[in-house]
Design a protein around this motif. Sequence first.
Motif, PDB file in Angstrom:
ATOM      1  N   ASP A 181      55.023  51.889  42.973  1.00 39.97           N
ATOM      2  CA  ASP A 181      55.775  53.129  42.761  1.00 39.97           C
ATOM      3  C   ASP A 181      54.897  54.254  42.231  1.00 39.97           C
ATOM      4  N   MET A 182      53.747  53.904  41.622  1.00 40.63           N
ATOM      5  CA  MET A 182      52.825  54.886  41.056  1.00 40.63           C
ATOM      6  C   MET A 182      51.402  54.354  41.169  1.00 40.63           C
ATOM      7  N   ILE A 183      50.448  55.284  41.049  1.00 42.06           N
ATOM      8  CA  ILE A 183      49.032  54.912  41.077  1.00 42.06           C
ATOM      9  C   ILE A 183      48.301  55.600  39.928  1.00 42.06           C
ATOM     10  N   TYR A 184      47.417  54.850  39.290  1.00 42.32           N
ATOM     11  CA  TYR A 184      46.461  55.398  38.321  1.00 42.32           C
ATOM     12  C   TYR A 184      45.081  54.946  38.786  1.00 42.32           C
ATOM     13  N   ALA A 185      44.144  55.884  38.960  1.00 45.55           N
ATOM     14  CA  ALA A 185      42.871  55.516  39.584  1.00 45.55           C
ATOM     15  C   ALA A 185      41.694  56.267  38.976  1.00 45.55           C
ATOM     16  N   CYS A 186      40.539  55.596  38.988  1.00 46.68           N
ATOM     17  CA  CYS A 186      39.276  56.210  38.573  1.00 46.68           C
ATOM     18  C   CYS A 186      38.177  55.633  39.441  1.00 46.68           C
ATOM     19  N   GLY A 187      37.331  56.499  39.981  1.00 47.76           N
ATOM     20  CA  GLY A 187      36.254  56.020  40.828  1.00 47.76           C
ATOM     21  C   GLY A 187      35.546  57.160  41.529  1.00 47.76           C
ATOM     22  N   PRO A 188      34.708  56.836  42.487  1.00 49.06           N
ATOM     23  CA  PRO A 188      33.954  57.866  43.218  1.00 49.06           C
ATOM     24  C   PRO A 188      34.888  58.729  44.070  1.00 49.06           C
ATOM     25  N   MET A 189      34.437  59.908  44.425  1.00 54.16           N
ATOM     26  CA  MET A 189      35.288  60.881  45.113  1.00 54.16           C
ATOM     27  C   MET A 189      35.859  60.372  46.441  1.00 54.16           C
ATOM     28  N   PRO A 190      35.105  59.669  47.288  1.00 51.57           N
ATOM     29  CA  PRO A 190      35.725  59.174  48.521  1.00 51.57           C
ATOM     30  C   PRO A 190      36.926  58.264  48.250  1.00 51.57           C
ATOM     31  N   MET A 191      36.824  57.440  47.228  1.00 50.43           N
ATOM     32  CA  MET A 191      37.945  56.580  46.859  1.00 50.43           C
ATOM     33  C   MET A 191      39.140  57.405  46.407  1.00 50.43           C
ATOM     34  N   LEU A 192      38.905  58.409  45.576  1.00 55.94           N
ATOM     35  CA  LEU A 192      40.014  59.211  45.053  1.00 55.94           C
ATOM     36  C   LEU A 192      40.674  60.035  46.160  1.00 55.94           C
ATOM     37  N   ARG A 193      39.897  60.476  47.131  1.00 48.25           N
ATOM     38  CA  ARG A 193      40.493  61.178  48.282  1.00 48.25           C
ATOM     39  C   ARG A 193      41.420  60.234  49.048  1.00 48.25           C
ATOM     40  N   ALA A 194      40.987  58.993  49.206  1.00 45.92           N
ATOM     41  CA  ALA A 194      41.817  58.008  49.904  1.00 45.92           C
ATOM     42  C   ALA A 194      43.084  57.700  49.105  1.00 45.92           C
ATOM     43  N   VAL A 195      42.962  57.624  47.787  1.00 47.48           N
ATOM     44  CA  VAL A 195      44.130  57.395  46.926  1.00 47.48           C
ATOM     45  C   VAL A 195      45.115  58.549  47.039  1.00 47.48           C
ATOM     46  N   LYS A 196      44.587  59.764  46.993  1.00 47.86           N
ATOM     47  CA  LYS A 196      45.448  60.951  47.111  1.00 47.86           C
ATOM     48  C   LYS A 196      46.197  60.956  48.444  1.00 47.86           C
ATOM     49  N   ALA A 197      45.503  60.625  49.523  1.00 47.30           N
ATOM     50  CA  ALA A 197      46.132  60.596  50.843  1.00 47.30           C
ATOM     51  C   ALA A 197      47.185  59.495  50.923  1.00 47.30           C
ATOM     52  N   TYR A 198      46.882  58.330  50.359  1.00 47.50           N
ATOM     53  CA  TYR A 198      47.827  57.214  50.372  1.00 47.50           C
ATOM     54  C   TYR A 198      49.092  57.583  49.585  1.00 47.50           C
ATOM     55  N   ALA A 199      48.908  58.212  48.414  1.00 47.47           N
ATOM     56  CA  ALA A 199      50.054  58.598  47.588  1.00 47.47           C
ATOM     57  C   ALA A 199      50.933  59.613  48.306  1.00 47.47           C
ATOM     58  N   ALA A 200      50.300  60.567  48.997  1.00 49.14           N
ATOM     59  CA  ALA A 200      51.068  61.571  49.732  1.00 49.14           C
ATOM     60  C   ALA A 200      51.833  60.926  50.885  1.00 49.14           C
ATOM     61  N   GLU A 201      51.181  60.003  51.585  1.00 48.46           N
ATOM     62  CA  GLU A 201      51.825  59.331  52.710  1.00 48.46           C
ATOM     63  C   GLU A 201      53.034  58.519  52.267  1.00 48.46           C
ATOM     64  N   HIS A 202      52.914  57.863  51.101  1.00 49.39           N
ATOM     65  CA  HIS A 202      53.986  56.997  50.619  1.00 49.39           C
ATOM     66  C   HIS A 202      54.909  57.702  49.624  1.00 49.39           C
ATOM     67  N   GLN A 203      54.648  58.996  49.396  1.00 54.94           N
ATOM     68  CA  GLN A 203      55.495  59.825  48.528  1.00 54.94           C
ATOM     69  C   GLN A 203      55.645  59.217  47.134  1.00 54.94           C
ATOM     70  N   ILE A 204      54.501  58.848  46.547  1.00 47.19           N
ATOM     71  CA  ILE A 204      54.492  58.339  45.183  1.00 47.19           C
ATOM     72  C   ILE A 204      53.511  59.154  44.352  1.00 47.19           C
ATOM     73  N   ARG A 205      53.715  59.168  43.055  1.00 46.50           N
ATOM     74  CA  ARG A 205      52.840  59.950  42.167  1.00 46.50           C
ATOM     75  C   ARG A 205      51.550  59.188  41.900  1.00 46.50           C
ATOM     76  N   ALA A 206      50.449  59.931  41.891  1.00 45.36           N
ATOM     77  CA  ALA A 206      49.145  59.344  41.578  1.00 45.36           C
ATOM     78  C   ALA A 206      48.445  60.196  40.536  1.00 45.36           C
ATOM     79  N   TYR A 207      47.907  59.540  39.529  1.00 50.18           N
ATOM     80  CA  TYR A 207      47.043  60.201  38.548  1.00 50.18           C
ATOM     81  C   TYR A 207      45.625  59.709  38.781  1.00 50.18           C
ATOM     82  N   ILE A 208      44.694  60.648  38.923  1.00 48.30           N
ATOM     83  CA  ILE A 208      43.310  60.294  39.229  1.00 48.30           C
ATOM     84  C   ILE A 208      42.381  60.863  38.163  1.00 48.30           C
ATOM     85  N   SER A 209      41.382  60.073  37.801  1.00 44.58           N
ATOM     86  CA  SER A 209      40.372  60.503  36.836  1.00 44.58           C
ATOM     87  C   SER A 209      39.101  60.839  37.599  1.00 44.58           C
ATOM     88  N   LEU A 210      38.671  62.095  37.515  1.00 45.18           N
ATOM     89  CA  LEU A 210      37.533  62.575  38.295  1.00 45.18           C
ATOM     90  C   LEU A 210      36.219  62.313  37.576  1.00 45.18           C
TER      91      LEU A 210
END
Length: 256
Positions: A181-210
């Motif tokens: 239902d939610m995502i919390y993520a930290c990692g390299p930028m390609p990973m965070l871009r993929a997380v952001k896209a996945y969250a948007a596709e599945h309409q769930i909130r994601a918090y990312i640490s840059l």
Amino acid sequence: MKQKQTASVLSQRETAPGIYDMWIKTTLASDAKPGQFLCIYPRDKSTLLPRPISICEVDEGRTALRIVYRVAGAGTGEFSRYHAGEDINVMGTLGNGFPFEEAAGKRVFLMGGGIGVPPILELAKRMEADKYIVAGYRDSKTFLKEDFEKYGRVYIATEDGSVGTRGNVMDAIAANGLEADMIYACGPMPMLRAVKAYAAEHQIRAYISLEEHMACGVGACLGCVVKTRDIDSHSHVHNARICTEGPVFDAEAVEI
């Protein structure tokens, strides 16, 4: 409240090639939050700038902080030679943390990649949720894996396929049929871009640490900015300082 102080090294060990695990005795532990970081100052003044290192864990008595870092240059190389009982100059606690209270009672992905894995540990400890911990590594040196297993179901991805799923954290989610239902993520930028896209596709909130190179660590130099959806109250343009407004952002609020 952030402050600069001389702390003390309690212990240090190399847990994987070039990866060091250090406990520091410091009063900064009293109010440290998951997702925040420290700036650590090398003794060698020729290195000039402090090194930002994420907080991995806080001890039960809230008197010590754990950092797990990769040796990447002269500054972190110096830190790797510190021993128990030596002084260490730190400033903290810095940045905002993960808003983990929002996840209470939900199914949550806690995702870390590479040296973005350590900040996820304290988050896993404090979060009251149904936790799927998904960690990505280069190879079989899966540092912190045993620590994570105390706090949730752990899924590993390795680039060489030596442990868990071959590939990255997104491959591990797909291979294991995981949903959240939610995502919390930290990692390299390609990973965070993929997380952001996945969250948007599945309409769930994601918090990312840059992750970003930083100079001052306190927002004065504007050396670590990210483009944002909204206008920043400090600079009145579409950006934010990762060291102060971040490092944790709602994925929808930043353009990466």
